[in-house]
Design a protein around this motif. Structure first.
Motif, PDB file in Angstrom:
ATOM      1  N   ALA A 165      31.243 -49.433  71.415  1.00  0.00           N
ATOM      2  CA  ALA A 165      30.796 -48.696  70.230  1.00  0.00           C
ATOM      3  C   ALA A 165      31.347 -47.271  70.240  1.00  0.00           C
ATOM      4  CB  ALA A 165      29.277 -48.676  70.168  1.00  0.00           C
ATOM      5  N   ALA A 166      31.307 -46.627  71.403  1.00  0.00           N
ATOM      6  CA  ALA A 166      31.805 -45.252  71.509  1.00  0.00           C
ATOM      7  C   ALA A 166      33.308 -45.178  71.240  1.00  0.00           C
ATOM      8  CB  ALA A 166      31.495 -44.679  72.892  1.00  0.00           C
ATOM      9  N   ASP A 167      34.015 -46.242  71.588  1.00  0.00           N
ATOM     10  CA  ASP A 167      35.468 -46.299  71.369  1.00  0.00           C
ATOM     11  C   ASP A 167      35.829 -46.837  69.985  1.00  0.00           C
ATOM     12  OD1 ASP A 167      35.795 -45.337  73.927  1.00  0.00           O
ATOM     13  OD2 ASP A 167      36.242 -47.294  74.818  1.00  0.00           O
ATOM     14  N   ASP A 168      34.823 -46.993  69.121  1.00  0.00           N
ATOM     15  CA  ASP A 168      35.028 -47.496  67.750  1.00  0.00           C
ATOM     16  C   ASP A 168      35.621 -48.899  67.705  1.00  0.00           C
ATOM     17  OD1 ASP A 168      34.007 -45.178  66.514  1.00  0.00           O
ATOM     18  OD2 ASP A 168      35.944 -44.172  66.731  1.00  0.00           O
ATOM     19  N   GLN A 169      35.326 -49.696  68.740  1.00  0.00           N
ATOM     20  CA  GLN A 169      35.778 -51.085  68.743  1.00  0.00           C
ATOM     21  C   GLN A 169      34.695 -52.036  68.236  1.00  0.00           C
ATOM     22  OE1 GLN A 169      37.248 -50.756  73.072  1.00  0.00           O
ATOM     23  NE2 GLN A 169      38.645 -52.257  72.155  1.00  0.00           N
ATOM     24  N   LEU A 170      33.468 -51.539  68.200  1.00  0.00           N
ATOM     25  CA  LEU A 170      32.328 -52.360  67.803  1.00  0.00           C
ATOM     26  C   LEU A 170      31.473 -51.541  66.841  1.00  0.00           C
ATOM     27  CD1 LEU A 170      31.305 -55.221  68.610  1.00  0.00           C
ATOM     28  CD2 LEU A 170      29.791 -54.088  70.252  1.00  0.00           C
ATOM     29  N   ASP A 171      31.342 -52.030  65.619  1.00  0.00           N
ATOM     30  CA  ASP A 171      30.682 -51.235  64.577  1.00  0.00           C
ATOM     31  C   ASP A 171      29.344 -51.850  64.175  1.00  0.00           C
ATOM     32  OD1 ASP A 171      30.360 -49.187  62.754  1.00  0.00           O
ATOM     33  OD2 ASP A 171      31.416 -50.238  61.151  1.00  0.00           O
ATOM     34  N   GLU A 228      34.444 -62.319  67.374  1.00  0.00           N
ATOM     35  CA  GLU A 228      33.252 -63.133  67.129  1.00  0.00           C
ATOM     36  C   GLU A 228      32.196 -62.330  66.382  1.00  0.00           C
ATOM     37  OE1 GLU A 228      29.976 -65.730  69.721  1.00  0.00           O
ATOM     38  OE2 GLU A 228      31.330 -64.320  70.733  1.00  0.00           O
ATOM     39  N   MET A 229      31.985 -61.080  66.787  1.00  0.00           N
ATOM     40  CA  MET A 229      30.990 -60.244  66.133  1.00  0.00           C
ATOM     41  C   MET A 229      31.388 -59.920  64.692  1.00  0.00           C
ATOM     42  SD  MET A 229      28.429 -59.960  68.158  1.00  0.00           S
ATOM     43  CE  MET A 229      28.851 -61.694  68.471  1.00  0.00           C
ATOM     44  N   LYS A 230      32.676 -59.787  64.427  1.00  0.00           N
ATOM     45  CA  LYS A 230      33.128 -59.560  63.052  1.00  0.00           C
ATOM     46  C   LYS A 230      32.784 -60.747  62.162  1.00  0.00           C
ATOM     47  CE  LYS A 230      36.962 -56.455  64.196  1.00  0.00           C
ATOM     48  NZ  LYS A 230      38.441 -56.309  64.246  1.00  0.00           N
ATOM     49  N   ILE A 231      32.812 -61.931  62.744  1.00  0.00           N
ATOM     50  CA  ILE A 231      32.442 -63.142  61.992  1.00  0.00           C
ATOM     51  C   ILE A 231      30.925 -63.208  61.800  1.00  0.00           C
ATOM     52  CG2 ILE A 231      32.394 -65.671  62.075  1.00  0.00           C
ATOM     53  CD1 ILE A 231      35.074 -65.473  63.646  1.00  0.00           C
ATOM     54  N   VAL A 232      30.176 -62.953  62.869  1.00  0.00           N
ATOM     55  CA  VAL A 232      28.710 -63.070  62.834  1.00  0.00           C
ATOM     56  C   VAL A 232      28.082 -61.948  61.993  1.00  0.00           C
ATOM     57  CG1 VAL A 232      26.610 -63.048  64.252  1.00  0.00           C
ATOM     58  CG2 VAL A 232      28.644 -64.266  65.056  1.00  0.00           C
ATOM     59  N   GLN A 233      28.666 -60.754  62.043  1.00  0.00           N
ATOM     60  CA  GLN A 233      28.118 -59.595  61.338  1.00  0.00           C
ATOM     61  C   GLN A 233      26.645 -59.364  61.704  1.00  0.00           C
ATOM     62  OE1 GLN A 233      29.710 -57.341  58.871  1.00  0.00           O
ATOM     63  NE2 GLN A 233      31.405 -58.155  60.074  1.00  0.00           N
ATOM     64  N   PRO A 234      26.363 -59.102  62.980  1.00  0.00           N
ATOM     65  CA  PRO A 234      24.968 -58.971  63.419  1.00  0.00           C
ATOM     66  C   PRO A 234      24.263 -57.763  62.832  1.00  0.00           C
ATOM     67  CG  PRO A 234      26.481 -58.276  65.151  1.00  0.00           C
ATOM     68  CD  PRO A 234      27.326 -58.879  64.068  1.00  0.00           C
ATOM     69  N   THR A 235      22.953 -57.919  62.629  1.00  0.00           N
ATOM     70  CA  THR A 235      22.134 -56.777  62.219  1.00  0.00           C
ATOM     71  C   THR A 235      21.995 -55.801  63.380  1.00  0.00           C
ATOM     72  OG1 THR A 235      20.149 -58.013  62.834  1.00  0.00           O
ATOM     73  CG2 THR A 235      20.842 -58.099  60.527  1.00  0.00           C
ATOM     74  N   ALA A 236      22.015 -56.339  64.611  1.00  0.00           N
ATOM     75  CA  ALA A 236      22.002 -55.542  65.835  1.00  0.00           C
ATOM     76  C   ALA A 236      22.373 -56.475  66.985  1.00  0.00           C
ATOM     77  CB  ALA A 236      20.640 -54.912  66.079  1.00  0.00           C
ATOM     78  N   GLY A 272      21.966 -54.675  82.202  1.00  0.00           N
ATOM     79  CA  GLY A 272      22.482 -53.323  82.235  1.00  0.00           C
ATOM     80  C   GLY A 272      23.999 -53.289  82.094  1.00  0.00           C
ATOM     81  N   GLU A 273      24.676 -54.259  82.709  1.00  0.00           N
ATOM     82  CA  GLU A 273      26.136 -54.329  82.629  1.00  0.00           C
ATOM     83  C   GLU A 273      26.590 -54.559  81.193  1.00  0.00           C
ATOM     84  OE1 GLU A 273      29.909 -54.004  84.081  1.00  0.00           O
ATOM     85  OE2 GLU A 273      28.117 -53.865  85.351  1.00  0.00           O
ATOM     86  N   VAL A 274      25.898 -55.457  80.503  1.00  0.00           N
ATOM     87  CA  VAL A 274      26.230 -55.728  79.105  1.00  0.00           C
ATOM     88  C   VAL A 274      25.958 -54.491  78.250  1.00  0.00           C
ATOM     89  CG1 VAL A 274      25.648 -57.119  77.079  1.00  0.00           C
ATOM     90  CG2 VAL A 274      25.842 -58.204  79.312  1.00  0.00           C
ATOM     91  N   GLU A 275      24.839 -53.841  78.492  1.00  0.00           N
ATOM     92  CA  GLU A 275      24.495 -52.638  77.729  1.00  0.00           C
ATOM     93  C   GLU A 275      25.570 -51.571  77.871  1.00  0.00           C
ATOM     94  OE1 GLU A 275      20.505 -49.994  77.107  1.00  0.00           O
ATOM     95  OE2 GLU A 275      21.119 -50.349  79.180  1.00  0.00           O
ATOM     96  N   ARG A 276      26.027 -51.341  79.098  1.00  0.00           N
ATOM     97  CA  ARG A 276      27.070 -50.333  79.321  1.00  0.00           C
ATOM     98  C   ARG A 276      28.353 -50.691  78.568  1.00  0.00           C
ATOM     99  NH1 ARG A 276      24.389 -50.216  84.280  1.00  0.00           N
ATOM    100  NH2 ARG A 276      25.637 -51.900  85.174  1.00  0.00           N
TER     101      ARG A 276
END
Length: 199
Positions: free
Chosen positions: A155-161, A131-139, A145-149
């Protein structure tokens, strides 16, 4: 999920046309959007409409619907944010979603995505990444807190850029009278900072 007595909230299958109409109206236009990201729908708000952080009261206002005027606290707080802008202006700048599109129940009670068995969680995370690849969010702004973690781990695992912005308090917590004014200020400041949209 039947073995674990877990089921997807039935309203999602019933609201496909409503969701399609909402996204056709507000998100058919390509735009660089800020993403507000929660965990998963709950029974009383988006669990009924199938739309993240939107209850039937919000649908009636945003789409001139004729649904029973059902309200939910998180959705009402988000509606108070949306209503500071012209209809469509907010949606051109901000996209709302959850780590899991679906809401869940176990033995008839609300169940959060992060309490699901890991194999099932991973399936929904794969969908979120697509979904994020489609949306291409600016941020992406985590709303708990659960979502943030989870976002930072992806991101750390290079799954979300995509950039992970500063976390905002969950709309449900924002909805209490002692919190609402300061919370609205934080949300509007975040929107202005990341999109340039001003009230």
């Amino acid at each position: 999920m039947e073995r674990e007595r877990i089921s997807i909230m039935p309203q999602f299958a019933e609201r496909v046309e409503l969701a399609r109409a909402y996204y056709d109206k507000f998100y058919s236009k390509t735009s660089n959007r800020l993403v507000f990201c929660g965990i998963n729908p709950r029974q009383s708000g988006s669990g009924k409409t199938g739309l993240p952080f939107i209850d039937f009261n919000g649908i009636n206002q945003l789409m001139s619907g004729k649904y029973k005027d059902v309200q939910e606290r998180s959705a009402q707080f988000m509606l108070s944010i949306i209503n500071k802008y012209e209809i469509g202006e907010f949606q051109n700048a901000v996209y709302m979603t959850n780590l899991s599109w679906y809401g869940f129940r176990r033995d008839g009670k609300n169940m959060n995505y992060y309490n699901l068995p890991r194999a099932i969680r991973d399936l929904f995370i794969e969908s979120f990444i697509e979904e994020m690849k489609i949306v291409q969010p600016t941020a992406i702004v985590p709303l708990s807190g659960e979502v943030e973690r989870k976002l930072k781990k992806l991101a750390a695992d290079d799954q979300l850029d995509f950039p992970i912005a500063e976390r905002l308090p969950h709309p449900f917590n924002c909805s209490f009278p002692t919190n609402v004014e300061k919370a609205r200020e934080r949300y509007h400041k975040c929107i202005e900072q990341h999109t340039g949209l001003q009230i």
